[in-house]
Design a protein around this motif. Sequence first.
Motif, PDB file in Angstrom:
ATOM      1  N   VAL A  24      36.273 -33.908 -77.034  1.00 40.91           N
ATOM      2  CA  VAL A  24      36.979 -32.876 -76.271  1.00 40.91           C
ATOM      3  C   VAL A  24      36.914 -31.546 -77.011  1.00 40.91           C
ATOM      4  CG1 VAL A  24      39.211 -32.151 -75.343  1.00 40.91           C
ATOM      5  CG2 VAL A  24      38.530 -34.562 -75.222  1.00 40.91           C
ATOM      6  N   ASN A  25      37.139 -31.580 -78.321  1.00 40.66           N
ATOM      7  CA  ASN A  25      37.081 -30.358 -79.112  1.00 40.66           C
ATOM      8  C   ASN A  25      35.705 -29.719 -79.060  1.00 40.66           C
ATOM      9  OD1 ASN A  25      39.761 -30.251 -80.046  1.00 40.66           O
ATOM     10  ND2 ASN A  25      39.337 -31.622 -81.757  1.00 40.66           N
ATOM     11  N   VAL A  74      35.384 -27.845 -75.831  1.00 41.52           N
ATOM     12  CA  VAL A  74      36.091 -26.561 -75.864  1.00 41.52           C
ATOM     13  C   VAL A  74      35.314 -25.565 -76.716  1.00 41.52           C
ATOM     14  CG1 VAL A  74      38.214 -25.392 -76.565  1.00 41.52           C
ATOM     15  CG2 VAL A  74      38.332 -27.659 -75.519  1.00 41.52           C
ATOM     16  N   TYR A  75      34.726 -26.048 -77.824  1.00 40.13           N
ATOM     17  CA  TYR A  75      33.926 -25.162 -78.673  1.00 40.13           C
ATOM     18  C   TYR A  75      32.733 -24.594 -77.890  1.00 40.13           C
ATOM     19  CZ  TYR A  75      30.649 -23.529 -82.153  1.00 40.13           C
ATOM     20  OH  TYR A  75      29.765 -22.752 -82.846  1.00 40.13           O
ATOM     21  N   PHE A  77      32.558 -24.122 -74.704  1.00 34.15           N
ATOM     22  CA  PHE A  77      33.092 -23.125 -73.776  1.00 34.15           C
ATOM     23  C   PHE A  77      33.352 -21.809 -74.503  1.00 34.15           C
ATOM     24  CE2 PHE A  77      36.956 -20.978 -72.316  1.00 34.15           C
ATOM     25  CZ  PHE A  77      36.563 -20.604 -71.033  1.00 34.15           C
ATOM     26  N   ASN A  78      33.988 -21.882 -75.672  1.00 36.03           N
ATOM     27  CA  ASN A  78      34.276 -20.669 -76.439  1.00 36.03           C
ATOM     28  C   ASN A  78      32.998 -19.955 -76.844  1.00 36.03           C
ATOM     29  OD1 ASN A  78      37.005 -21.172 -76.289  1.00 36.03           O
ATOM     30  ND2 ASN A  78      37.196 -21.984 -78.365  1.00 36.03           N
ATOM     31  N   LEU A 106      41.104 -24.723 -79.603  1.00 36.34           N
ATOM     32  CA  LEU A 106      41.821 -24.142 -78.474  1.00 36.34           C
ATOM     33  C   LEU A 106      40.926 -23.191 -77.676  1.00 36.34           C
ATOM     34  CD1 LEU A 106      45.190 -23.268 -80.263  1.00 36.34           C
ATOM     35  CD2 LEU A 106      44.575 -25.373 -79.050  1.00 36.34           C
ATOM     36  N   PRO A 107      41.028 -23.206 -76.355  1.00 41.82           N
ATOM     37  CA  PRO A 107      40.238 -22.286 -75.536  1.00 41.82           C
ATOM     38  C   PRO A 107      40.513 -20.832 -75.927  1.00 41.82           C
ATOM     39  CG  PRO A 107      41.244 -23.984 -74.167  1.00 41.82           C
ATOM     40  CD  PRO A 107      41.847 -24.124 -75.538  1.00 41.82           C
ATOM     41  N   TYR A 132      29.937 -26.597 -85.206  1.00 38.88           N
ATOM     42  CA  TYR A 132      31.265 -27.168 -84.959  1.00 38.88           C
ATOM     43  C   TYR A 132      31.821 -27.816 -86.220  1.00 38.88           C
ATOM     44  CZ  TYR A 132      34.930 -30.316 -83.448  1.00 38.88           C
ATOM     45  OH  TYR A 132      36.127 -30.988 -83.349  1.00 38.88           O
TER      46      TYR A 132
END
Length: 236
Positions: free
Chosen positions: A28-29, A32-33, A35-36, A139-140, A198
């Motif tokens: 999941v992290n 999000v990474y 996406f960021n 976190l987004p 990451y």
Amino acid sequence: MKQCAALLVLVAGLPTLVHAAGDPIEPVNRGVYSFNDFADRWAIRPTAKAYDKVVPGFLKSGISNFFENLGTPAIAVNQLLQGKPVRSLSDTGRFLVNTTLGVGGLIDVATHAGFAKHDEDFGQTLGVWGADSGSFLMLPFLGPSSVRDTLGFAVDGLMNPIRFVKPTESRAAVMALYVIDLRAALLGVDQLVSGDEYLFLRDAYLQSRAFSVSDGVTEEDPFADDGFDDDGFDLE
């Protein structure tokens, strides 16, 4: 985001304070990474580059000083909560000097007046009082964090004067300027990140936070009890 990882490369020379990251939701992290990273690549970084090119240097410096000054009250409060009253008074004085003589914080008068810069937050305060960092979180938009630091971020946000800006559109504009100014300051270090970005970001973040909570002192620090203060002067 990449800019966070680039900044954290500066801690590469620090002693290893964590040997394995608690990352039970790594898939999941990583999502999000990604996406960021996408948001940074196609929106934030190009905007920051344009800002850096168009805005004069003296104005960028003033904007950075302004936002730094807004964060000083929270630093002073956290210094006090960590049992550092002298530093808390120093940060309070720094805020008052820069807010008044520094034209609302646009000019960093306090540094020249002898008020040192510090960096404390509620996540560090919780760590000082024994709270474990918990699982790593990405976190987004905000980037790397942990369960403890996410709670700390929320509490610090309550002390940020920006939250009182009205109307909502004006507050959003101020926050956007803060993000762009921060991103512009990191444009020169993007290329320092290599390998699995990451993993680098996760491990560097956790090491950096552990270092900050301990104020740079570890059990392996050979100079912690050598009879000298931080500036190398004999204490006896």
